[in-house]
Motif scaffolding. Structure first.
Motif, PDB file in Angstrom:
ATOM      1  N   VAL A  85       0.844  -1.197   0.000  1.00  0.00           N
ATOM      2  CA  VAL A  85       0.000   0.000   0.000  1.00  0.00           C
ATOM      3  C   VAL A  85       0.882   1.250   0.000  1.00  0.00           C
ATOM      4  O   VAL A  85       1.842   1.351   0.766  1.00  0.00           O
ATOM      5  CB  VAL A  85      -0.931   0.007   1.223  1.00  0.00           C
ATOM      6  CG1 VAL A  85      -1.783   1.275   1.236  1.00  0.00           C
ATOM      7  CG2 VAL A  85      -1.816  -1.232   1.218  1.00  0.00           C
ATOM      8  N   ASP A  87       0.926   5.729  -0.232  1.00  0.00           N
ATOM      9  CA  ASP A  87       0.118   6.916   0.040  1.00  0.00           C
ATOM     10  C   ASP A  87       0.008   7.780  -1.213  1.00  0.00           C
ATOM     11  O   ASP A  87       0.450   7.390  -2.301  1.00  0.00           O
ATOM     12  CB  ASP A  87       0.690   7.707   1.222  1.00  0.00           C
ATOM     13  CG  ASP A  87       2.120   8.188   0.978  1.00  0.00           C
ATOM     14  OD1 ASP A  87       2.530   8.291  -0.199  1.00  0.00           O
ATOM     15  OD2 ASP A  87       2.825   8.460   1.961  1.00  0.00           O
ATOM     16  N   ARG A  93       3.528   2.596   2.737  1.00  0.00           N
ATOM     17  CA  ARG A  93       3.040   2.827   4.092  1.00  0.00           C
ATOM     18  C   ARG A  93       3.588   1.753   5.019  1.00  0.00           C
ATOM     19  O   ARG A  93       3.322   0.568   4.846  1.00  0.00           O
ATOM     20  CB  ARG A  93       1.512   2.798   4.119  1.00  0.00           C
ATOM     21  CG  ARG A  93       0.882   3.991   3.453  1.00  0.00           C
ATOM     22  CD  ARG A  93      -0.602   4.022   3.696  1.00  0.00           C
ATOM     23  NE  ARG A  93      -1.190   5.291   3.338  1.00  0.00           N
ATOM     24  CZ  ARG A  93      -2.460   5.601   3.533  1.00  0.00           C
ATOM     25  NH1 ARG A  93      -3.281   4.715   4.059  1.00  0.00           N
ATOM     26  NH2 ARG A  93      -2.929   6.790   3.185  1.00  0.00           N
ATOM     27  N   SER A  96       1.603  -1.543   6.707  1.00  0.00           N
ATOM     28  CA  SER A  96       0.345  -1.769   5.985  1.00  0.00           C
ATOM     29  C   SER A  96       0.274  -3.207   5.496  1.00  0.00           C
ATOM     30  O   SER A  96       1.223  -3.985   5.640  1.00  0.00           O
ATOM     31  CB  SER A  96       0.234  -0.808   4.800  1.00  0.00           C
ATOM     32  OG  SER A  96       1.261  -1.054   3.865  1.00  0.00           O
ATOM     33  N   SER A  97      -0.847  -3.567   4.903  1.00  0.00           N
ATOM     34  CA  SER A  97      -1.015  -4.915   4.384  1.00  0.00           C
ATOM     35  C   SER A  97      -0.182  -5.104   3.122  1.00  0.00           C
ATOM     36  O   SER A  97       0.235  -4.140   2.487  1.00  0.00           O
ATOM     37  CB  SER A  97      -2.494  -5.178   4.088  1.00  0.00           C
ATOM     38  OG  SER A  97      -2.977  -4.245   3.135  1.00  0.00           O
ATOM     39  N   ALA A 116      -2.114  -5.636   8.227  1.00  0.00           N
ATOM     40  CA  ALA A 116      -1.465  -4.568   8.986  1.00  0.00           C
ATOM     41  C   ALA A 116      -1.299  -4.937  10.449  1.00  0.00           C
ATOM     42  O   ALA A 116      -0.473  -4.340  11.152  1.00  0.00           O
ATOM     43  CB  ALA A 116      -2.272  -3.284   8.853  1.00  0.00           C
ATOM     44  N   ALA A 152      -5.136   6.127  -0.625  1.00  0.00           N
ATOM     45  CA  ALA A 152      -4.291   4.933  -0.665  1.00  0.00           C
ATOM     46  C   ALA A 152      -4.461   4.206  -1.992  1.00  0.00           C
ATOM     47  O   ALA A 152      -5.551   4.113  -2.536  1.00  0.00           O
ATOM     48  CB  ALA A 152      -4.647   4.004   0.496  1.00  0.00           C
TER      49      ALA A 152
END
Length: 207
Positions: A85, A87, A93, A96-97, A116, A152
């Motif tokens: 992911v 921004d 990020r 994040s996942s 996440a 995102a």
């Protein structure tokens, strides 16, 4: 059948096997003290879940075979497809996942998704099936977007092809590159004509 492990458990298994985990762990910092604490928690969790035991004859730890195989495949395998992911500025990020596909040394595929909150799901299958499942995840992001955050986007690329990266938002795909700082830079305007077949073609799934 899928194998589920937490960040702590991944650290613990790597320690027991003498392996270095190659990917970020959303809930564990890479500092030595953090890793040691995570390993202790992981050993406890694996033991409670009956994924780790002590051999009464050798007094040595024995890790569940599927767990050891999954971790070893990621460490020793070849990355094929990767996503994370980013921004609005294209920066990844932290925490994040993510999802990725690894080709195991035996030629099979392993699709790994990471939340996440530090939950890893390892699903082994023929390589083509793992890649198709990955494309399905990307297609879902194209159809539905990422959570409720409109800024995102999902960064997706084939390993070794940083110049053909794509950023996926709800309804649109932007082609670009991943720079030396691991940030995505647009090289096209967002396009609305992408679908699952075009995603697979761009990522050269099956090639």
């Amino acid at each position: 059948m899928a194998t589920h492990l937490t960040d702590d458990e991944v650290v613990a298994v790597c320690g027991l096997l003498g392996l270095a985990w190659p990917n970020p762990l959303p809930t564990v910092a890479p500092e030595s003290a953090e890793l040691k604490a995570a390993s202790r928690r992981g050993v406890r969790s694996l033991t409670v879940r009956a994924l780790l035991r002590v051999d009464p004859e050798t007094d040595q730890p024995v890790i569940d075979g599927e767990v050891a195989q999954a971790i070893s495949a990621v460490v020793s395998g070849s990355p094929r497809l990767v996503s994370g992911v980013i921004d609005a500025d294209g920066a990844l990020r932290a925490g994040s996942s993510a999802a990725y596909v690894v080709e195991a040394p035996d030629g099979t595929g392993l699709l790994v998704t990471t939340t996440a909150t530090g939950i890893h799901v390892f699903t082994q299958s023929p390589l083509a099936e793992a890649e198709e499942a990955f494309v399905a995840l990307v297609d879902n992001a194209l159809m539905a977007g990422l959570d409720a955050n409109e800024e995102a986007r999902l960064l997706v690329l084939k390993a070794g092809a940083r110049e053909r990266a794509i950023a996926v938002a709800k309804g649109s795909v932007t082609v670009g590159v991943v720079n030396e700082d691991s940030a995505f830079e647009d090289s096209s305007d967002p396009e609305l004509s992408w679908d699952r077949a075009r995603l697979a073609e761009h990522l050269a799934v099956g090639a």
